[in-house]
Design an enzyme around this catalytic site. Sequence first.
Site, PDB file in Angstrom:
ATOM      1  N   GLY A  62      -3.044 -33.423   2.365  1.00 11.56           N
ATOM      2  CA  GLY A  62      -3.939 -32.347   1.968  1.00 11.56           C
ATOM      3  C   GLY A  62      -3.139 -31.133   1.547  1.00 11.56           C
ATOM      4  CE  LYS A  63      -2.706 -28.865  -4.555  1.00 11.14           C
ATOM      5  NZ  LYS A  63      -1.373 -29.443  -4.798  1.00 11.14           N
ATOM      6  N   GLY A  64      -3.875 -27.933   1.408  1.00 12.11           N
ATOM      7  CA  GLY A  64      -3.918 -26.783   2.303  1.00 12.11           C
ATOM      8  C   GLY A  64      -3.037 -26.961   3.511  1.00 12.11           C
ATOM      9  CB  THR A  71       5.294 -25.717 -11.624  1.00 12.15           C
ATOM     10  OG1 THR A  71       4.077 -26.481 -11.588  1.00 12.15           O
ATOM     11  CG2 THR A  71       5.136 -24.510 -10.686  1.00 12.15           C
ATOM     12  CG  LEU A  72       7.470 -25.830 -17.030  1.00  8.91           C
ATOM     13  CD1 LEU A  72       8.370 -25.017 -17.955  1.00  8.91           C
ATOM     14  CD2 LEU A  72       6.297 -26.435 -17.794  1.00  8.91           C
ATOM     15  N   GLY A  73       8.365 -29.002 -13.335  1.00 10.95           N
ATOM     16  CA  GLY A  73       9.138 -30.078 -12.729  1.00 10.95           C
ATOM     17  C   GLY A  73      10.629 -29.868 -12.902  1.00 10.95           C
ATOM     18  CG  ASP A 107       8.321 -38.556  -1.966  1.00  9.53           C
ATOM     19  OD1 ASP A 107       7.648 -38.624  -3.011  1.00  9.53           O
ATOM     20  OD2 ASP A 107       7.810 -38.568  -0.834  1.00  9.53           O
ATOM     21  N   GLY A 117       4.782 -29.467  -5.366  1.00 14.01           N
ATOM     22  CA  GLY A 117       3.937 -28.394  -5.862  1.00 14.01           C
ATOM     23  C   GLY A 117       3.369 -27.545  -4.734  1.00 14.01           C
ATOM     24  CG  ASP A 118       0.750 -29.235  -1.981  1.00 13.23           C
ATOM     25  OD1 ASP A 118       0.116 -28.829  -2.983  1.00 13.23           O
ATOM     26  OD2 ASP A 118       0.473 -30.306  -1.397  1.00 13.23           O
TER      27      ASP A 118
END
Length: 322
Positions: free
Chosen positions: A42-44, A223-225, A249, A254-255
Amino acid sequence: MPTEASVAVIGSYAKALVMTADRIPAPGETLIGRDYRGTFGGKGSDMAVQAARLGAGVSYLGVIGDDNHGAEFRALLADEGVDPVGLRVAAGESTGVGFIVKDTAGRNVIVVDPGANNSFSPADVDAAAGALTAADVALAQLEIPLPTALHALTVARAAGVTTILNPAPAVDLRGTDLTSVDVLTPNEHEAKAALGLGPDDATPPAELGRRLLALGPRAVVVTLGEAGALVVTADGDTEVAPVRVAVVDSNGAGDSFNAALAVALGEGRDLPAAARFAGTVAALCCEHWETVPSYQDRATVEAFLAAAAADIKTETTTEASR
């Protein structure tokens, strides 16, 4: 050491059920996997844990089910020192669950059933409004209902709190009022989706950022990795160089970036500097598997930054002596 930041995370939790395969399966294809495991997702949840490990005081707002997965999450927050001031346990609902398939190159595909996250409402936000208005930064994402995320950011911004919206999972935001958002943080795919563009659209990131500014946020960080990130404001664009690491991995990077951005802004850095710090934190998590287990603490990040600065100084001295 900077002054401790206070970050309110308006977020989601989902139990992550993970399996590894040699490659990502094609549609209709069955592969034999291995290393099945359950972990926190979960992102949160990810953002709250990463922010806490970076030294911020973190409060959490969200909804979980009254089940074993939810109990595990409450234990995680306690272990990480996150204040569950806005966490509601919904009787009769299931905690969110995510199915993740990873490959040996570090790529992944994810399917999420939000479960109790779907019942996270503006009323839940209002019940914990004190946590929002007392924070330095409020950070939301879209594994919860969009109206709830925007309501939380509106409450926070009215109190002078800096607001960040990570528009993930990707959603079309055309026609959505984002004036409650100080910083919008899509990746390139999410930026295109937010503008109603297809994944193969060739619009460059800077133009994507400028179009997103028209929706109301004060700044956009795309964001561009492996290419780093791009900060876009009405005053112009700033490129943020990537941090090179051996990627194991990328899941949860992003989080990690968004949490670190919130912490850095809460500590008083300007947006480009905060994005550079966030890029370093996100890169370091890519050296390890999973999300929560991969998130590094402040001491590790600062040691990496110090070593990198020493390397640059050595290279500069060597060049000057030639």
